[in-house]
Design an enzyme around this catalytic site. Sequence first.
Site, mmCIF file in Angstrom:
data_model
loop_
_atom_site.group_PDB
_atom_site.id
_atom_site.type_symbol
_atom_site.label_atom_id
_atom_site.label_comp_id
_atom_site.label_asym_id
_atom_site.label_seq_id
_atom_site.Cartn_x
_atom_site.Cartn_y
_atom_site.Cartn_z
ATOM 1 C CG HIS A 95 1.969 -3.881 -5.364
ATOM 2 N ND1 HIS A 95 3.160 -4.358 -4.908
ATOM 3 C CD2 HIS A 95 1.507 -3.551 -4.951
ATOM 4 C CE1 HIS A 95 3.181 -4.028 -3.664
ATOM 5 N NE2 HIS A 95 1.393 -3.926 -3.468
ATOM 6 C CD GLU A 165 -0.529 -0.041 -2.616
ATOM 7 O OE1 GLU A 165 -0.798 -0.890 -0.909
ATOM 8 O OE2 GLU A 165 0.297 -1.018 -3.114
HETATM 9 O O1 G3P Z 1 -0.197 -5.626 -1.734
HETATM 10 C C1 G3P Z 1 -1.058 -5.342 -0.802
HETATM 11 C C2 G3P Z 1 0.087 -4.112 -0.237
HETATM 12 O O2 G3P Z 1 -0.081 -2.888 -1.295
HETATM 13 C C3 G3P Z 1 -0.788 -3.565 1.182
HETATM 14 O O3 G3P Z 1 -0.700 -4.373 2.309
HETATM 15 O O4 G3P Z 1 -0.356 -5.400 4.030
HETATM 16 O O5 G3P Z 1 0.276 -3.049 3.853
HETATM 17 O O6 G3P Z 1 -2.209 -3.658 3.814
HETATM 18 P P1 G3P Z 1 -0.506 -4.053 3.668
#
Ligand code: G3P
Length: 249
Positions: A95, A165
């Site tokens: 992460h 992400e």
């Molecule tokens: O740890 C969760 C993250 O990866 C995404 O968070 O709040 O942007 O959906 P969020």
Amino acid sequence: RRSSSVVAMASSNKNGTKESITKLVSDLNDAKLEADVDVVVAPPFVYIDQVKNSLTDRIEIAAQNSWVGKGGAFTGEISVEQLKDIGCKWVVLGHSERRHVIGEDDQFIGKKAAYALSEGLGVIACIGEQLQEREAGKTFDVCFQQLKAYADAIPSWDNVVIAYEPVWAIGTGKVATPEQAQEVHAALRDWLKNSVSADVATKTRIIYGGSVNGSNCAELAKQEDIDGFLVGGASLKGPEFATIVNSVT
Ligand code: G3P
């Protein structure tokens, strides 16, 4: 066709109390979730047992991190063996906060993935570029390098879900556009095809994370290479999370 996958993750260590988790679990137990979506929740470590003991078996449980090798004298770290003992089937690794706040590097994360897989846990393998990297035109370079570190360390992709992400989208409310996300997902799948195998490229789920919510999930989910979501903030609201789950079929 790849199955779809959604992971809820109340990852901030300010999220979750025994009381709020009781309510969230109750909402999830009541929710109507599409049958062909794999749903996983990743509570903070200290609440895993509470969730495991109250949540429907329909939803599997992930940890938000694990130790890099066999359990031993590593005070404060949680071992893969302990996660399995308490009922986890998955672990989220790499992460952005582990990378950029705690300082874990690509190789260390790759080793963690290899160890967790060797012990039978599924791995949600996170990658993603920071804003300055995107602005410098380095998005693909950064993502490919992070992906390669997993590929170099793991023997098989069978039990791996990739979570793309973009760091600038996490917790910011600034979601990637469907086109931005699709562009990276397609490139990641292409990288898998060229660097691992066509079979792995076809079968591996690539989920998107970063400010996903009940309003933007449908457009993202329509994209060819988006197989599901890693959800942070919006997973704290059971009905909204169910909307996100049901958008990915
Ligand atoms: O740890 C969760 C993250 O990866 C995404 O968070 O709040 O942007 O959906 P969020």
